[in-house]
Design an enzyme around this catalytic site. Structure first.
Site, PDB file in Angstrom:
ATOM      1  N   LYS A 135      23.436 -52.145   2.999  1.00 55.06           N
ATOM      2  CA  LYS A 135      23.387 -50.709   2.206  1.00 55.06           C
ATOM      3  C   LYS A 135      24.422 -49.829   2.918  1.00 55.06           C
ATOM      4  O   LYS A 135      24.946 -50.180   3.857  1.00 55.06           O
ATOM      5  CB  LYS A 135      21.924 -50.041   2.722  1.00 55.06           C
ATOM      6  CG  LYS A 135      20.643 -50.852   1.753  1.00 55.06           C
ATOM      7  CD  LYS A 135      19.262 -50.145   2.034  1.00 55.06           C
ATOM      8  CE  LYS A 135      18.094 -50.922   1.685  1.00 55.06           C
ATOM      9  NZ  LYS A 135      16.999 -50.184   1.633  1.00 55.06           N
ATOM     10  N   TYR A 170      15.617 -49.635  -8.284  1.00 53.89           N
ATOM     11  CA  TYR A 170      14.329 -49.033  -7.513  1.00 53.89           C
ATOM     12  C   TYR A 170      13.264 -48.473  -8.403  1.00 53.89           C
ATOM     13  O   TYR A 170      12.292 -47.700  -7.784  1.00 53.89           O
ATOM     14  CB  TYR A 170      14.604 -48.161  -6.493  1.00 53.89           C
ATOM     15  CG  TYR A 170      15.544 -48.861  -5.044  1.00 53.89           C
ATOM     16  CD1 TYR A 170      14.499 -49.606  -4.212  1.00 53.89           C
ATOM     17  CD2 TYR A 170      16.852 -48.524  -4.940  1.00 53.89           C
ATOM     18  CE1 TYR A 170      15.374 -50.250  -3.220  1.00 53.89           C
ATOM     19  CE2 TYR A 170      17.184 -49.293  -3.807  1.00 53.89           C
ATOM     20  CZ  TYR A 170      16.634 -50.046  -3.061  1.00 53.89           C
ATOM     21  OH  TYR A 170      17.003 -50.488  -1.769  1.00 53.89           O
ATOM     22  N   ASN A 202      18.247 -47.882   6.302  1.00 54.16           N
ATOM     23  CA  ASN A 202      17.600 -49.359   6.953  1.00 54.16           C
ATOM     24  C   ASN A 202      18.523 -50.316   6.742  1.00 54.16           C
ATOM     25  O   ASN A 202      17.907 -51.638   6.741  1.00 54.16           O
ATOM     26  CB  ASN A 202      16.142 -49.469   6.887  1.00 54.16           C
ATOM     27  CG  ASN A 202      15.913 -49.674   5.246  1.00 54.16           C
ATOM     28  OD1 ASN A 202      16.810 -49.698   4.303  1.00 54.16           O
ATOM     29  ND2 ASN A 202      14.631 -49.897   4.882  1.00 54.16           N
ATOM     30  N   HIS A 253      18.404 -54.485   2.182  1.00 56.21           N
ATOM     31  CA  HIS A 253      17.379 -54.600   1.566  1.00 56.21           C
ATOM     32  C   HIS A 253      17.026 -56.322   1.573  1.00 56.21           C
ATOM     33  O   HIS A 253      17.639 -56.973   1.943  1.00 56.21           O
ATOM     34  CB  HIS A 253      17.978 -54.409  -0.148  1.00 56.21           C
ATOM     35  CG  HIS A 253      16.835 -54.842  -1.251  1.00 56.21           C
ATOM     36  ND1 HIS A 253      15.721 -54.181  -1.662  1.00 56.21           N
ATOM     37  CD2 HIS A 253      16.719 -56.091  -1.874  1.00 56.21           C
ATOM     38  CE1 HIS A 253      15.011 -54.586  -2.295  1.00 56.21           C
ATOM     39  NE2 HIS A 253      15.614 -55.898  -2.727  1.00 56.21           N
ATOM     40  N   GLU A 274      16.421 -59.406  -9.060  1.00 55.05           N
ATOM     41  CA  GLU A 274      17.499 -58.704  -8.651  1.00 55.05           C
ATOM     42  C   GLU A 274      18.812 -59.279  -8.577  1.00 55.05           C
ATOM     43  O   GLU A 274      19.987 -58.733  -8.721  1.00 55.05           O
ATOM     44  CB  GLU A 274      16.922 -58.438  -7.166  1.00 55.05           C
ATOM     45  CG  GLU A 274      15.836 -57.374  -7.196  1.00 55.05           C
ATOM     46  CD  GLU A 274      15.218 -57.365  -5.818  1.00 55.05           C
ATOM     47  OE1 GLU A 274      13.912 -56.549  -5.620  1.00 55.05           O
ATOM     48  OE2 GLU A 274      15.412 -57.970  -4.897  1.00 55.05           O
TER      49      GLU A 274
HETATM   50  N1  UDP Z   1      12.268 -45.869   1.992  1.00 44.00           N
HETATM   51  C1  UDP Z   1      12.374 -44.553   2.311  1.00 44.00           C
HETATM   52  N2  UDP Z   1      11.206 -43.822   2.931  1.00 44.00           N
HETATM   53  C2  UDP Z   1      10.074 -44.498   3.020  1.00 44.00           C
HETATM   54  C3  UDP Z   1       9.845 -45.863   2.339  1.00 44.00           C
HETATM   55  C4  UDP Z   1      10.975 -46.399   2.006  1.00 44.00           C
HETATM   56  O1  UDP Z   1      13.291 -43.807   2.162  1.00 44.00           O
HETATM   57  O2  UDP Z   1       8.992 -43.928   3.366  1.00 44.00           O
HETATM   58  C5  UDP Z   1      13.350 -46.588   1.143  1.00 44.00           C
HETATM   59  C6  UDP Z   1      14.029 -47.537   2.527  1.00 44.00           C
HETATM   60  O3  UDP Z   1      15.408 -47.476   2.321  1.00 44.00           O
HETATM   61  C7  UDP Z   1      13.155 -48.946   1.856  1.00 44.00           C
HETATM   62  C8  UDP Z   1      13.174 -48.641   0.332  1.00 44.00           C
HETATM   63  O4  UDP Z   1      13.199 -47.173   0.066  1.00 44.00           O
HETATM   64  O5  UDP Z   1      14.025 -50.031   2.087  1.00 44.00           O
HETATM   65  C9  UDP Z   1      12.425 -49.517  -0.512  1.00 44.00           C
HETATM   66  O6  UDP Z   1      11.166 -49.168  -0.025  1.00 44.00           O
HETATM   67  P1  UDP Z   1      10.135 -50.270   0.105  1.00 44.00           P
HETATM   68  O7  UDP Z   1       8.783 -49.805   0.737  1.00 44.00           O
HETATM   69  O8  UDP Z   1      10.309 -51.377  -1.049  1.00 44.00           O
HETATM   70  O9  UDP Z   1      10.661 -51.150   1.633  1.00 44.00           O
HETATM   71  P2  UDP Z   1      11.459 -52.613   1.893  1.00 44.00           P
HETATM   72  O10 UDP Z   1      11.006 -53.559   0.807  1.00 44.00           O
HETATM   73  O11 UDP Z   1      12.864 -52.183   1.531  1.00 44.00           O
HETATM   74  O12 UDP Z   1      11.206 -52.984   3.285  1.00 44.00           O
HETATM   75 MG    MG Z   2      10.761 -53.590  -1.194  1.00 43.59          MG
END
Ligand code: UDP
Ligand code: MG
Length: 139
Positions: free
Chosen positions: A11, A51, A114, A117, A128
């Protein structure tokens, strides 16, 4: 049987920290093979589409802004048990609770920024990968 494909993005936060090389090294050392890779930048509509499952959540707009704020690296990866093993390698969504030694523990800034992905299912790994790569780019 679990599939062998997963998809990741490095990212914008990790790209701007010059962490592309270190993260790819971790991925390779964990046994993943790169099938396709692209350094690119998402448009707003691409980020919204990628997303789409999170549309309507309070973090959606911030996530789209963040993901379009700079370049990313899109990578399709192959390994046995790819999806689960990759999620283990990257750690929890929120780096504050991610295990020591995981990519997010080492390189994430916060729950939004974070670092990486990781696909959450074999079905999404396929969707994806196809979102970023045409048939001839996957080898
Ligand atoms: N994210 C965020 N705030 C939150 C949860 C998620 O900004 O409270 C963002 C973060 O970058 C995350 C992405 O949205 O990686 C997708 O969320 P997901 O729950 O799918 O997490 P992941 O699968 O990436 O662990
Ligand atoms: Mg996710």
């Amino acid at each position: 049987m679990a599939g062998t494909l997963t998809f990741t993005m490095i990212k914008p936060d990790a790209v701007s920290k010059n962490a592309i090389g270190a993260i790819i090294k971790m991925i390779n050392e964990a046994g993943f093979v790169i099938k396709a890779m692209k350094y690119t930048r998402l448009s707003e509509s691409q980020a919204q589409q990628f997303y789409a499952i999170h549309k309507g959540k309070p973090f959606f707009e911030g996530l789209v802004n963040f993901m379009t704020s700079g370049p990313i690296v899109a990578i399709a990866l192959e390994k046995e048990n790819a999806v689960a093993d990759f999620r283990k390698l990257i750690g929890a969504t929120n780096p504050e609770v991610a295990n020591e030694g995981t990519v997010r523990k080492l390189y994430a800034t916060n729950v939004q920024q974070n670092a990486v992905h990781g696909s959450d299912s074999d079905e999404n790994a396929n969707l994806e990968t196809n979102f970023f790569f045409s048939e001839v780019e996957k080898f």
